[in-house]
Enzyme design. Sequence first.
Site: not given
Length: 298
Positions: A110, A244, A272
Amino acid sequence: MPADAPDSAPREHTVPVADGVELWARESGDPTGTPVLLVMGAASSGVLWPDALVERLGRRHRVVVWDHRDTGRSTRAVDVAPYELRDLATDAVRVLDHLGVQRAHVVGMSMGGLLTQLLLLDHPDRVLSATLFCTGALAGAPGGEGLPGPHPDLLALWSRLGETRDEDAEMEFRVEHWQALAGAVVPFPREEVLALERGAVAHGGPADASSATAHARAGTSGLARGAELAGVRVPTLVVEAPEDPAYPPPTARHLADSVPGARLVTVPGMGHALPAAVLEPFGDAVEGHLDAVDAAKP
């Protein structure tokens, strides 16, 4: 343990990175192995890396995690010593310097993936390899126009990050947040996530509204450097998480296309997050990449 075996017990460090700003860091695994630096996402402590992944990589590597500014046991800084997000990439270099690590494999998730890209651009001599997942290319990478943004339900949750909640409500919110991030294909491991978040609270204390939004309030200058990724020569792996909601497909494909020679691997069902259900295929991909680079280096 035999007398001549390396000591693999975790070792904690305090790393000064700016006036009045210190970071907590921990190294574990094989101290004689190739270093691996794990770069966590926004508002997330280094202890949120799953123990199973850290231990797996630690069988043959010296694994380093740390708490970004405003997370875990590191200094709460954004309100008293404002910083840019790109400063968090420089922090990673300071951590390596403090530990005496010249070059490391860098794995970024991320926001950590964005920071890893900055390391590739500004400190390629410190990066043995890069693994990027649950992230997108830095702004300005060709072909990025029209990529999908975060899912509206996730944006709605992010708008509530700065709310004040009691301890029980905060834990419920964190679980709800992780459930949204994880996607709907892999069964959501509620108890696993609760244990992980309780561990983060035990490590760094209860999250407050300021800490939860600190990285969203940090400066964003100097991040529109995606076009420079065309000059990267460090071996790079991009792991696609098809479920995600923050960086939905084809974001990972675009990122892989932006870095010359980057290899794209898809982990089916992955969102995610790193629940136990995806750790084996994800770990296989990462370890295979690290092993290939280690085998090829002089």
